[in-house]
Design an enzyme around this catalytic site. Structure first.
Site: not given
Ligand code: NAI
Length: 335
Positions: A124, A171, A205, A229
């Site tokens: 972002y 991740k 995930d 988010d």
């Protein structure tokens, strides 16, 4: 002494949910001076700027705001005002509590998760460019300073509120450097804060799959900006949706409280929006400024309205037949 709150109604359903929230907060006897300020698409028409200088200056002065949602154009147009506000006031920590509401039937009835999201870095950063035609690069900016301060915030929060565990969703198997740095800082803070708080890591995930299978396994989640988010909205779905999930953006000397949801243009102006998320954000704000009895009064009242099973008092997103105004009126009566 009354505390001044900058109130930004915002776009879409914003004016409806801020009006309802203000009505309830006033009825509960909060000592606040509301200072209504423009921002968003409406502000551009009236004030020639989507984020007028007077709004920035007022937040600068009072360091406290309650904000309705702001529309961000997709794929073109101006930079997200939410991102701009968070960066301008260095509101590096987003707190998004996700709790089952008594009386509101959802798939689970025992959810109590605090999502802590880094609010100023990562993807972002808004640094995107076209390298050559049809090839675009977006930069994910991760700094040790940013990662350490959000991890410290999360463990401090966990310690002060006697939370059980902090789980980082990441991740780092793919983004070895950026998410790797995030993990490194989280581990360091866990060592600093001691072993009374359990610490876990999960690849995001798999974490998302586990959380929808059994949310009771999770207590606090710590995530970088983009992951945070997405996972906040996923968690909102566990307890009844975006209409019932509050949020706070906290910096060292300024705080802006807002619902997790957006401007919901599909239902704007129809008395269908659930003001609960913004009202819960206002409750977080009242706790933040030490008006706890007022916050408790509002909480007790909205829990009573949900538990009463009166569908005419609830909005359609939570199975009700009423609207924004009916919900606010019912809470005021309960107060
Ligand atoms: P959204 O959150 O506005 O809406 C998603 C869905 O949830 C819609 O079906 C909507 O009707 C429903 N919904 C949202 N809030 C609700 C409420 N209080 N009561 C009942 N139903 C509700 O997300 P969307 O459509 O992706 O975004 C719309 C605009 O909002 C975009 O311009 C986006 O950039 C902006 N946005 C602003 C945020 C903020 O100001 N903090 C956060 C998220 C999106």
């Amino acid at each position: 002494m009354a505390r001044t709150v900058c109130l930004i109604p915002g776009d879409g359903i914003g004016p409806e949910v801020t009006r309802a929230t203000r009505q309830v907060v006033d009825a509960a006897g909060a000592e606040l001076d509301w200072l209504e300020l423009p921002a968003g698409a409406g502000a551009a028409e009236e004030h020639g700027d989507v984020l007028p200088q007077q709004t920035l200056e007022a937040i600068e002065e009072h360091r406290l705001a309650l904000k309705g949602p702001l529309t961000t154009p997709i794929g073109k147009g101006f930079t997200s005002l939410n991102v701009r506000l968070r960066k301008h006031f260095n509101l590096y920590a987003a707190i998004r509590p996700v709790r089952s509401i008594p009386g509101l039937k959802t798939r689970f009835d025992d959810v109590e998760i605090i999502v802590i999201r880094e609010n100023t870095e990562g993807l972002y950063s808004g640094l995107e460019h076209e390298v050559i035609p049809d090839v675009v690069e977006s930069m994910k900016v991760t700094t040790r300073t940013g990662c350490e301060r959000i991890a410290r915030f999360a463990f401090q929060y966990a310690r002060e509120r006697q939370r059980k565990s902090v789980t980082v969703f990441h991740k780092a198997n793919i983004m070895k450097l950026s998410d790797g740095l995030f993990l490194d800082c989280a581990r360091k803070m866990h060592r600093e804060f001691g072993s009374s708080i359990e610490y876990n890591e999960m690849i995001i995930d798999a974490g998302c799959m586990e959380i929808v299978k059994d949310p009771s396994r999770f207590d606090m989640l710590l995530l970088e900006n983009y992951n945070g988010d997405v996972v906040s909205d996923l968690c909102a779905g566990l307890v009844g949706g975006l209409g019932v999930t509050p949020g706070a953006n906290i910096g060292d000397d300024c705080a802006i409280f807002e619902a997790v949801h957006g401007s919901a243009p599909d239902i704007a102006g129809q008395n269908k929006a659930n003001p609960m998320a913004l009202l819960m954000s206002a409750v977080m704000m009242l706790n933040h400024i030490d008006q706890r009895p007022v916050a408790d009064r509002i909480k007790k009242a909205y829990n009573a309205v949900f538990s009463s099973g009166d569908l005419d008092a609830l909005t359609p997103d939570v199975g009700g037949r009423g609207g924004t105004r009916e919900f606010a009126d019912a809470i005021c009566r309960a107060i």
